[in-house]
Design a protein around this motif. Structure first.
Motif: not given
Length: 352
Positions: A106-114, A265-270
């Protein structure tokens, strides 16, 4: 805001799954007793009559609930209800326990609130979830159970049937998850012929348990429009009670985050804000296709009361959120409910 300071100074520096573990531990410690939950619920739970809705044969205090993914093992349903969610969907639960994919997942993408997650349906299995759901629950708690395929199960249909038979007696509704991108081959079950058989099999499981509850299917945002239409038609033809739209996306289009960070961040669901436009488009397409004959649960990119209200105006019966809760903290559900009630009242008075 205290939560924003905590998130920026502490939680963002910690692995996202570790931070989630801290959060659920805090729920368990802080809201672990009925007396405390009742006190918190009196302050935070939705009570405004403007929010009440009847759906799936249930009287809900609000159309805003928590999506599957946060409480995978049905360990915190009463505490989450006390924080202000109108209903809680637990899971995804599989028939057999499984550890999920390797960490980090699990990885955060804070700039995208994702968030990007490749959890892989990590959970303790249907028996463990059933044991928790069998315990006495707070009177106001409404629980849906999201079921998926055990990764190593050779027979997907039998696996779903086993989960349905075990969990239907303890759920207010069931959701068939065929749309996570993190279990190999799972999304293939969205094909109409495969899904038709799977729906029948899950119903066999409920009949085996001698308890039939409302049944929904959760679909992916990455389906082509023609495939969305085909699933809508199948839902009507098979008498499904509703559809949950949508799960996470495998797309990375339009992100503000640096491409190198996205790649890392790699593969996975956004999930989160980048999903909002597609989730809303799928909702509108489904409602146009099915009319008033199905309950539609809209999820994906809901973070403000205006987001939730837009989904309701576009045809959603119910709305769910998850990533917005992660980014905004434990008081967010109550704030959302107050804002949503205000919008509902303004609409009824003609001021919007």
């Amino acid at each position: 805001m205290i939560w924003r300071l905590l998130f920026d100074r502490v939680l963002r520096r910690v692995d996202a799954e570790t931070a989630h573990g801290w959060g659920t531990a805090a729920l368990r410690l802080g809201l672990g007793t009925p007396l405390v939950r009742r006190a918190v619920r009196r302050v935070l739970a939705p009570r405004d009559p403007a929010l009440r809705v009847r759906a799936l044969g249930l009287d809900l205090p609000s159309p805003l609930g928590l999506a599957a993914g946060f409480d995978k093992d049905a360990a915190h349903v009463d505490a989450l209800t006390a924080l202000g969610f109108g209903f809680v969907e637990v899971g995804t639960v599989t028939a057999l326990p499984q550890p999920g994919n390797a960490r980090p997942r699990m990885v955060r993408l804070p700039a995208d609130r994702a968030l990007v997650n490749r959890m892989g349906f990590n959970n303790a299995g249907a028996e463990a979830a059933a044991a928790r759901l069998s315990a006495p629950r707070d009177r106001t708690t409404i629980v849906g159970v999201n079921i998926g395929k055990t990764k190593r199960a050779p027979d997907a249909a039998a696996d779903y049937r086993a989960s349905a038979a075990r969990l239907a007696p303890l759920a207010d509704y069931l959701v068939i998850n065929v749309s996570s991108p993190n279990t190999p081959g799972l999304r293939d079950l969205q094909a109409v012929d495969a899904l038709r058989g799977l729906i029948a099999t899950v119903r066999e499981g409920m009949e085996q348990a001698q308890r039939t509850v409302p049944l929904l299917v959760k679909i992916a945002p990455d389906l082509a429009d023609d495939d969305v239409d085909a699933i809508a038609d199948l839902a009507l033809a098979t008498g499904l009670d509703g559809l949950v739209a949508t799960n996470t996306t495998i797309s990375r289009d339009g992100l503000r985050t640096d491409p190198a960070q996205v790649a890392a961040a790699g593969a996975g669901g956004l999930s989160g804000a980048p999903l909002a436009d597609r989730s809303l488009a799928v909702l509108r397409r489904l409602r146009e296709r099915v009319g008033d004959d199905l309950v539609l649960v809209s999820v994906g990119g809901v973070e403000t009361p205006e987001d939730a209200w837009a989904r309701l105006q576009a045809g959603a019966t119910l709305v769910q959120a998850y990533t917005g809760f992660v980014y905004n903290g434990p008081l967010w559900p109550a704030r959302m409910q107050r804002g949503l009630a205000r919008l509902a009242r303004e609409a009824r008075s003609g001021s919007r």
